[in-house]
Write a protein that holds these residues in place. Sequence first.
Motif, PDB file in Angstrom:
ATOM      1  N   ILE A 104       0.822  -1.219   0.000  1.00 32.65           N
ATOM      2  CA  ILE A 104       0.000   0.000   0.000  1.00 32.65           C
ATOM      3  C   ILE A 104       0.852   1.264   0.000  1.00 32.65           C
ATOM      4  O   ILE A 104       0.315   2.372  -0.092  1.00 32.65           O
ATOM      5  N   GLU A 105       2.167   1.112   0.105  1.00 28.96           N
ATOM      6  CA  GLU A 105       3.057   2.269   0.004  1.00 28.96           C
ATOM      7  C   GLU A 105       3.384   2.601  -1.447  1.00 28.96           C
ATOM      8  O   GLU A 105       3.970   3.640  -1.732  1.00 28.96           O
ATOM      9  N   ARG A 106       3.027   1.718  -2.358  1.00 33.65           N
ATOM     10  CA  ARG A 106       3.336   1.949  -3.765  1.00 33.65           C
ATOM     11  C   ARG A 106       2.337   2.930  -4.377  1.00 33.65           C
ATOM     12  O   ARG A 106       1.228   3.105  -3.868  1.00 33.65           O
ATOM     13  N   PRO A 107       2.726   3.595  -5.472  1.00 38.72           N
ATOM     14  CA  PRO A 107       1.799   4.511  -6.145  1.00 38.72           C
ATOM     15  C   PRO A 107       0.492   3.805  -6.503  1.00 38.72           C
ATOM     16  O   PRO A 107       0.500   2.636  -6.907  1.00 38.72           O
ATOM     17  N   ALA A 108      -0.598   4.514  -6.340  1.00 33.80           N
ATOM     18  CA  ALA A 108      -1.906   3.914  -6.610  1.00 33.80           C
ATOM     19  C   ALA A 108      -2.864   4.989  -7.098  1.00 33.80           C
ATOM     20  O   ALA A 108      -2.630   6.194  -6.924  1.00 33.80           O
ATOM     21  N   LEU A 109      -3.936   4.544  -7.719  1.00 31.16           N
ATOM     22  CA  LEU A 109      -5.014   5.443  -8.135  1.00 31.16           C
ATOM     23  C   LEU A 109      -6.313   4.661  -8.133  1.00 31.16           C
ATOM     24  O   LEU A 109      -6.316   3.430  -7.994  1.00 31.16           O
TER      25      LEU A 109
END
Length: 341
Positions: A270-275
């Motif tokens: 959940i620390e990775r880039p997301a949209l």
Amino acid sequence: MRFIDEARVYVQAGKGGDGAIAFLREKYRPFGGPAGGDGGRGGSVIFEVNEGMSTLLDFKYKPRLIARDGEAGRGKQQYGHQGDDLVVRVPPGTMVIDEETGDLIADLVIPGERAIIAQAGKGGLGNMHFVSSTRRAPRIATPGTAGDQRWVRLELRLVAEAGLVGLPNAGKSTLLAALSAARPKIAPYPFTTLTPNLGHVQISDEESFNIADIPGLIEGAHTGHGLGIKFLRHIKRTRVLVYVLDLSADPEGDFATVKREVEAFDPEMIERPALIALNKADLVAPEEAERIAHLMRSHTGLEVFVISADQGTGLDPLVATIASKLRTQAADQALAAECPS
């Protein structure tokens, strides 16, 4: 073709050939002396990435991989032939784990990449190596050593830059089909997707990325409920997460559920880039869709896109943003490699 992403395989490298004990006997060389040749080394078991493969199905029918032994040495200082290496093709994203120790032996991702999974045994020395001033006719030779042998566990993790995650029937497969040439099964009921699907999104002649559709998550997926625990590992390699939410249902509650399951499986994810992609906009009034999107932006801090995968609307900004995040990550990684701290 059945999608198999786990397999258990026994690998055994070839034994080295024994060294020979022999003496040279020729008409014009009465004092020829020791002439025992060395044994040839055995064959190694080597895994090689083949980008044309996408499943570990072959290993279900061939769970034993054994390389050839080396030949023993011969007289007249002749060396034994080496055993041929056994080169085994595996799909990109294959992880090879020693079953006994749990150690990672190899993580094979790049097409053409190779790794020795079982090292070959060495050939023994013939008696020609043991002659000395005090031992003119040695009857000594060494045996070849045994090759490595072990049980290994193979795990396949899809190699994709972006991953689609969401609850069942959120429209992930429809979105994958709309963005790429992939043709996953699509139907109006939950758990249509029973295996991960991979698609290739072409932005231009110079730029593209792979995107994976992960089977629908439900609450408790990380503990084995539904299909999630079996396929959550396929998002481990993704660099951008796309939360696909049903705009006509409860997108805020669905987002909380999916994010909670991803975090429980691997907090680092959940620390990775997301949209967020709010799908099925064709089922909701435009004003209501924009209101929900604004609410999701303020509550999550993520970029939110209102789309209809079925109608093909709102997809270009979504793809452009995914590509932008991937470019930014690549630039940051290149900078970090040039200026290590």
